[in-house]
Design a protein around this motif. Structure first.
Motif, mmCIF file in Angstrom:
data_model
loop_
_atom_site.group_PDB
_atom_site.id
_atom_site.type_symbol
_atom_site.label_atom_id
_atom_site.label_comp_id
_atom_site.label_asym_id
_atom_site.label_seq_id
_atom_site.Cartn_x
_atom_site.Cartn_y
_atom_site.Cartn_z
ATOM 1 N N PHE A 184 0.763 -1.189 0.041
ATOM 2 C CA PHE A 184 -0.026 0.031 0.162
ATOM 3 C C PHE A 184 0.885 1.335 0.102
ATOM 4 C CE2 PHE A 184 -3.460 -2.448 2.391
ATOM 5 C CZ PHE A 184 -4.100 -2.692 1.453
ATOM 6 N N TYR A 186 0.254 5.442 0.871
ATOM 7 C CA TYR A 186 -0.752 6.309 1.114
ATOM 8 C C TYR A 186 -0.082 7.776 0.734
ATOM 9 C CZ TYR A 186 -2.620 2.561 4.322
ATOM 10 O OH TYR A 186 -3.311 1.397 4.702
ATOM 11 N N LEU A 221 -1.341 4.339 11.656
ATOM 12 C CA LEU A 221 -2.153 3.122 11.989
ATOM 13 C C LEU A 221 -2.729 3.406 13.634
ATOM 14 C CD1 LEU A 221 -3.154 0.135 11.581
ATOM 15 C CD2 LEU A 221 -0.967 -0.576 12.318
ATOM 16 N N VAL A 262 -6.481 3.673 9.587
ATOM 17 C CA VAL A 262 -5.119 4.287 9.185
ATOM 18 C C VAL A 262 -5.692 5.718 9.023
ATOM 19 C CG1 VAL A 262 -3.382 4.627 7.537
ATOM 20 C CG2 VAL A 262 -3.939 2.438 8.257
ATOM 21 N N ARG A 271 3.572 7.488 2.596
ATOM 22 C CA ARG A 271 3.432 6.192 3.667
ATOM 23 C C ARG A 271 3.354 4.783 2.998
ATOM 24 N NH1 ARG A 271 -0.102 3.116 6.684
ATOM 25 N NH2 ARG A 271 0.991 2.147 8.652
HETATM 26 O O1 AKG Z 1 -1.482 0.259 6.309
HETATM 27 C C1 AKG Z 1 -1.780 -0.182 7.404
HETATM 28 O O2 AKG Z 1 -0.902 0.223 8.301
HETATM 29 C C2 AKG Z 1 -2.891 -1.228 7.869
HETATM 30 C C3 AKG Z 1 -3.478 -1.705 6.478
HETATM 31 C C4 AKG Z 1 -4.603 -2.639 7.108
HETATM 32 O O3 AKG Z 1 -5.251 -2.748 8.056
HETATM 33 C C5 AKG Z 1 -5.258 -3.793 6.119
HETATM 34 O O4 AKG Z 1 -4.601 -3.706 4.970
HETATM 35 O O5 AKG Z 1 -5.863 -4.693 6.616
#
Ligand code: AKG
Ligand code: FE2
Length: 337
Positions: A184, A186, A221, A262, A271
């Motif tokens: 991911f 962000y 988080l 988050v 991030r």
């Molecule tokens: O990006 C994060 O710190 C958490 C992501 C998350 O909770 C998830 O993908 O289930």
């Protein structure tokens, strides 16, 4: 209204004896058990995953997410078909019905198109859509292998913490675990006017057994403990672990799947986070653990983020997963499932 409890923090557990199978394993299991009973979130250090591998994954992921969106869309999820793999753009995933302010690459155990399960068109099984970034494929595969091994060890610790044999989960659910892995990003980027976005990721619980997350140094988080929302800040060299709905179901609510979210990233830099979901085999039928002292299968749906009663679920883990996934990617549901 939620409260914050800044005085609380999540435990950091050195799991080296559990990973090595040496004396001290039971003590580690007891610490994991205490965290699971209290709030279902803990950090692990001493996990044995190579720091250079983790750094390489971060560096290559930055290279990937820095590409223009139209380039990244060459590997879009619609091309991943039933395997449920590929890139989704900013705002492309919904949690609790709202778009998340993140983009990501969906991955999982690499299975060739010739594999019997892929031939049988089993959802979420298949080849990955690896972006054309040199070294990315090998790094992702090495990382998934290393963290999956850690998942096996942590599940042994969780089994011991419940008074079960270390192999309890492996014998029933995770000899061939379902591994889904996500990268991911962000971005620190304002939300355009008129778009209903509040969070990087909205409040949710994870679906399976155990999530093992590496996050970079930006933070954001937060975890909904019984004492209120608390931050899960980055701790260098650690992974954040949390329980999913299936462990909640198996333990009759003794180990709860804890809601988390988050914050939108306003740090000025991207991030990155890397959750690996260590889950029961797709075909495994999820059962309550027999004779577990203290477990009560309470219907906690009224308090849950999704108003679901995980204890009412019976069937294959894969069916639970698909029902959830089709809510977060409604546009793909009809195309591929
Ligand atoms: O990006 C994060 O710190 C958490 C992501 C998350 O909770 C998830 O993908 O289930
Ligand atoms: Fe999550």
């Amino acid at each position: 209204m939620t409260t914050t409890a800044p005085f609380l923090s999540l435990p950091v557990i050195d799991v080296a004896p559990l990973v090595a199978g040496t004396a001290g394993r039971d003590d580690v299991a007891a610490q994991i058990g205490a965290a699971c009973r209290a709030h279902g979130f803990f950090y692990v250090t001493g996990h044995g995953v190579d720091a250079a591998l983790v750094q390489r994954l971060e560096d290559l992921s930055h290279q990937f997410f820095d590409l223009p969106e139209e380039t990244k869309m060459q590997w879009r999820m619609a091309l991943g078909g039933r395997a449920w793999r590929g890139f989704f753009p900013l705002g492309g995933e919904l949690t609790s019905g709202r778009p998340d302010w993140k983009e990501g690459l969906y991955l999982g155990t690499e299975l060739p198109a010739t594999h019997p399960l892929v031939q049988a068109k089993m959802p979420v099984h298949g080849p990955n859509l690896f972006p054309d970034v040199p070294g990315f494929r090998e790094t992702i595969l090495d990382y998934m292998a290393a963290v999956t091994q850690l998942g096996h060890r942590l599940m042994e610790g969780i089994a011991l913490s419940l008074g079960l044999s270390a192999a309890y989960f492996a014998e029933r659910y995770t000899a061939d675990p379902l591994i889904l892995f996500r990268l991911f990003n962000y971005p620190s980027q304002p939300v355009p006017e008129g778009l209903d976005v509040q969070w990087g990721v909205g409040e949710h619980t994870d679906y399976g057994l155990l999530t093992i997350l590496h996050q970079d140094s930006v933070g954001g988080l937060a975890v909904h403990t019984p004492g209120g929302w608390i931050d899960a800040p980055p701790i260098a060299g650690s992974f954040v672990c949390n329980i999913g709905d299936m462990l909640d179901r198996m333990t009759g609510g003794l180990y709860k799947s804890t809601p988390h979210r988050v914050k939108r990233n306003t740090s000025g830099r991207d991030r990155l986070s890397f959750p690996l979901f260590f889950d029961p085999n797709f075909e495994a039928r999820v059962q309550r653990i027999e004779g577990l002292a203290g477990a009560e299968a309470l219907d906690d749906s009224a308090e849950r983020w999704d108003r679901a009663n995980v204890h009412a679920f019976s069937g294959r883990y894969g069916d639970y997963l698909l029902a959830k996934v089709s809510k977060v990617f409604p546009q793909l549901r009809d195309e591929v499932l």
